[in-house]
Design a protein around this motif. Structure first.
Motif, mmCIF file in Angstrom:
data_model
loop_
_atom_site.group_PDB
_atom_site.id
_atom_site.type_symbol
_atom_site.label_atom_id
_atom_site.label_comp_id
_atom_site.label_asym_id
_atom_site.label_seq_id
_atom_site.Cartn_x
_atom_site.Cartn_y
_atom_site.Cartn_z
ATOM 1 N N TYR A 166 0.778 -1.363 0.005
ATOM 2 C CA TYR A 166 -0.063 -0.061 -0.148
ATOM 3 C C TYR A 166 0.936 1.211 0.033
ATOM 4 C CZ TYR A 166 -3.671 -3.147 1.410
ATOM 5 O OH TYR A 166 -4.774 -4.258 1.476
ATOM 6 N N SER A 167 0.397 2.218 -0.649
ATOM 7 C CA SER A 167 0.808 3.669 -0.373
ATOM 8 C C SER A 167 -0.235 4.648 0.065
ATOM 9 C CB SER A 167 1.516 4.249 -1.598
ATOM 10 O OG SER A 167 2.345 5.484 -1.420
ATOM 11 N N THR A 168 -0.472 4.698 1.260
ATOM 12 C CA THR A 168 -1.365 5.517 2.080
ATOM 13 C C THR A 168 -1.128 6.175 3.258
ATOM 14 O OG1 THR A 168 -3.952 5.584 2.302
ATOM 15 C CG2 THR A 168 -2.609 3.581 3.087
ATOM 16 N N ASP A 169 -1.949 6.780 3.904
ATOM 17 C CA ASP A 169 -1.572 7.299 5.298
ATOM 18 C C ASP A 169 -1.544 6.239 6.109
ATOM 19 O OD1 ASP A 169 -1.553 9.835 6.868
ATOM 20 O OD2 ASP A 169 -3.003 8.715 7.841
ATOM 21 N N TYR A 170 -0.605 6.253 7.174
ATOM 22 C CA TYR A 170 -0.372 5.335 8.040
ATOM 23 C C TYR A 170 -1.478 4.891 8.909
ATOM 24 C CZ TYR A 170 -0.411 8.720 11.867
ATOM 25 O OH TYR A 170 -0.644 9.798 12.712
ATOM 26 N N SER A 171 -2.570 5.983 9.315
ATOM 27 C CA SER A 171 -3.640 5.637 9.911
ATOM 28 C C SER A 171 -4.593 4.775 9.376
ATOM 29 C CB SER A 171 -4.448 7.053 10.286
ATOM 30 O OG SER A 171 -4.790 7.640 8.874
ATOM 31 N N PHE A 206 2.473 15.072 15.147
ATOM 32 C CA PHE A 206 2.845 14.216 16.380
ATOM 33 C C PHE A 206 1.587 14.066 17.310
ATOM 34 C CE2 PHE A 206 4.066 14.131 20.901
ATOM 35 C CZ PHE A 206 4.892 13.259 20.825
ATOM 36 N N ASP A 207 0.582 14.835 17.452
ATOM 37 C CA ASP A 207 -0.508 14.784 18.272
ATOM 38 C C ASP A 207 -1.453 13.606 17.751
ATOM 39 O OD1 ASP A 207 0.354 16.575 20.184
ATOM 40 O OD2 ASP A 207 -0.683 18.417 19.350
ATOM 41 N N ASP A 208 -1.660 13.890 16.388
ATOM 42 C CA ASP A 208 -2.275 12.632 15.878
ATOM 43 C C ASP A 208 -1.891 11.236 15.942
ATOM 44 O OD1 ASP A 208 -4.202 14.504 14.810
ATOM 45 O OD2 ASP A 208 -3.472 14.484 13.057
ATOM 46 N N PHE A 209 -0.380 11.183 15.822
ATOM 47 C CA PHE A 209 0.089 10.010 15.942
ATOM 48 C C PHE A 209 0.151 9.183 17.548
ATOM 49 C CE2 PHE A 209 4.232 7.323 16.694
ATOM 50 C CZ PHE A 209 3.782 6.450 15.625
ATOM 51 N N ILE A 210 0.101 10.227 18.381
ATOM 52 C CA ILE A 210 -0.098 9.844 19.874
ATOM 53 C C ILE A 210 -1.517 9.131 19.879
ATOM 54 C CG2 ILE A 210 -0.215 10.363 22.196
ATOM 55 C CD1 ILE A 210 2.731 10.088 21.026
ATOM 56 N N ILE A 211 -2.526 9.967 19.237
ATOM 57 C CA ILE A 211 -3.888 9.240 19.405
ATOM 58 C C ILE A 211 -3.938 7.961 18.712
ATOM 59 C CG2 ILE A 211 -6.166 9.870 18.513
ATOM 60 C CD1 ILE A 211 -5.591 12.923 18.814
ATOM 61 N N SER A 212 -3.416 8.020 17.783
ATOM 62 C CA SER A 212 -3.334 6.581 17.291
ATOM 63 C C SER A 212 -2.663 5.417 17.912
ATOM 64 C CB SER A 212 -2.443 6.470 15.708
ATOM 65 O OG SER A 212 -3.017 7.281 14.709
ATOM 66 N N LEU A 213 -1.713 5.872 18.637
ATOM 67 C CA LEU A 213 -1.049 4.713 19.574
ATOM 68 C C LEU A 213 -2.163 4.422 20.716
ATOM 69 C CD1 LEU A 213 2.562 6.114 19.942
ATOM 70 C CD2 LEU A 213 1.707 4.372 18.487
ATOM 71 N N LYS A 234 23.141 13.416 24.779
ATOM 72 C CA LYS A 234 22.207 14.128 23.483
ATOM 73 C C LYS A 234 21.186 13.334 23.143
ATOM 74 C CE LYS A 234 22.427 16.979 19.562
ATOM 75 N NZ LYS A 234 23.441 17.385 18.329
ATOM 76 N N THR A 235 19.803 13.615 23.371
ATOM 77 C CA THR A 235 18.708 12.777 23.078
ATOM 78 C C THR A 235 18.010 13.380 21.892
ATOM 79 O OG1 THR A 235 17.186 14.320 24.585
ATOM 80 C CG2 THR A 235 18.254 12.388 25.596
ATOM 81 N N TYR A 236 17.372 12.593 21.234
ATOM 82 C CA TYR A 236 16.661 13.114 19.915
ATOM 83 C C TYR A 236 15.214 12.472 20.116
ATOM 84 C CZ TYR A 236 21.521 12.907 18.388
ATOM 85 O OH TYR A 236 22.724 12.867 17.956
ATOM 86 N N GLY A 237 14.330 13.309 19.475
ATOM 87 C CA GLY A 237 12.872 12.897 19.601
ATOM 88 C C GLY A 237 12.056 13.367 20.970
ATOM 89 N N ARG A 238 10.815 13.705 20.634
ATOM 90 C CA ARG A 238 9.876 14.438 21.416
ATOM 91 C C ARG A 238 9.349 13.212 22.472
ATOM 92 N NH1 ARG A 238 5.216 17.754 18.691
ATOM 93 N NH2 ARG A 238 4.499 17.699 20.959
ATOM 94 N N PRO A 239 9.371 13.232 23.665
ATOM 95 C CA PRO A 239 9.110 12.124 24.657
ATOM 96 C C PRO A 239 7.646 11.721 24.526
ATOM 97 C CG PRO A 239 8.827 14.360 25.705
ATOM 98 C CD PRO A 239 9.732 14.502 24.607
ATOM 99 N N LEU A 240 7.279 10.532 24.801
ATOM 100 C CA LEU A 240 5.980 9.932 24.715
ATOM 101 C C LEU A 240 5.472 10.079 26.003
ATOM 102 C CD1 LEU A 240 7.039 6.832 22.621
ATOM 103 C CD2 LEU A 240 5.596 8.503 21.804
#
Length: 303
Positions: A166-171, A206-213, A234-240
């Motif tokens: 597939y090639s579509t939105d992850y949701s 990011f917020d939509d992805f968290i809702i998916s989780l 040195k950290t990378y990425g926003r915290p969950l």
């Protein structure tokens, strides 16, 4: 025998795949990759007999077209790559830009395969108009056609008649998953290869992805998420959010290339997060399971 790896891709989890596969349940229906990229985890899962059915998705449509050729028409894509690769001899840089223009005009998968094999750091870069704009690596010709041939045939043998592409939105892909599946997610905007100032083939909120989780947890659908990392302190990425109740595992991915160039001995750690429903299906010692949410477990694994 090394894992076959026909699609060179910056950020690929090929070198960490055997460590990630440690957290697969013993029995599940299908492996789902909503952000497939080089599909390293799907390939490794087939190679090690961890899964026999797959969903491979990526919002980058030419990439999925390339996967279709590799899996279902291997002889054809091998021949096209051979011809393109040999066409560069004696005029490498100008030829690369010619192929890049052809790809941006036609979106044909054989041109994308050559660009990925030849571009700087095998890093996918697109401009705001959706055109591939990465430069060539002037030190090399790109993956040798014979080596490419072997890997393409091996991957085709592993995945043919087992994959939905597939090639579509992850949701949309997450909506297809059930609690009998296993989802592996490696979103393009997170991890140690964070994209500063370039575009992939789409953006993720990011917020939509968290809702998916949260939704996956509510449905008891097991998942593994590659999301962030660090180099020493040195950290990378926003915290969950802690409320997701995920268990974090850090994997030592080896010495930092950038730090090595600066004559510093620093190591990069990539993190995966295990969902609560996954933990119920896998064999991890009781002492580890009793740790608090988002407790970090460190594995000294060198890629």
């Amino acid at each position: 025998m090394k894992l076959p790896h026909p699609i060179p891709y910056q950020g690929s989890k090929r070198n960490l795949a055997d460590q990630i596969l440690r957290y697969f349940p013993g029995d599940f229906y299908r492996l789902v990759e909503p952000f497939a990229g080089s599909a390293a985890i799907s390939v490794a899962s087939a190679f090690y007999f961890k899964a026999n059915k797959f969903i491979i998705n990526d919002v980058n449509q030419p990439l999925i077209a390339l996967w279709n050729e590799i899996i279902n028409n291997p002889t054809q894509i091998i021949k096209k790559y051979y011809d393109i690769w040999n066409g560069q001899i004696g005029n490498e840089e100008e030829y690369y830009y010619h192929v890049r223009t052809l790809f941006n005009t036609t979106k044909q998968p054989e041109y994308l395969l050559f660009l990925l094999a030849k571009c700087v750091k095998s890093a996918v870069r697109y401009n705001t108009m959706g055109e591939f704009n990465q430069s060539p690596d002037k030190r090399r010709l790109g993956r040798n056609p014979q080596m490419m041939r072997e890997d393409i045939f091996r991957v085709s043998n592993l995945l043919k008649n087992k994959v939905e592409l597939y090639s579509t939105d992850y949701s949309d892909i997450l909506d297809k998953a059930t609690e009998d599946d296993l989802i592996y997610m490696d979103p393009p905007y997170q991890g140690t290869g964070i994209n500063g100032g370039f575009n992939y083939a789409g953006n993720i909120d990011f917020d939509d992805f968290i809702i998916s989780l949260y939704s996956l947890n509510k449905k008891n659908i097991p998942f593994i998420l590659s999301f962030d990392g660090r180099t020493e302190n040195k950290t990378y990425g926003r915290p969950l959010p802690d409320e997701l109740n995920l268990t974090k595992v850090e994997i030592n991915a080896g010495r930092s290339t950038q730090a090595t160039l600066l004559n510093r001995k620093e190591y990069t750690y990539e993190a995966i997060y295990l969902s609560p429903s996954l933990l119920q299906k896998i064999d991890i010692s009781t002492s580890r399971l009793s740790k608090p949410s988002l407790q970090t477990y460190l594995f000294e694994v060198y890629a």
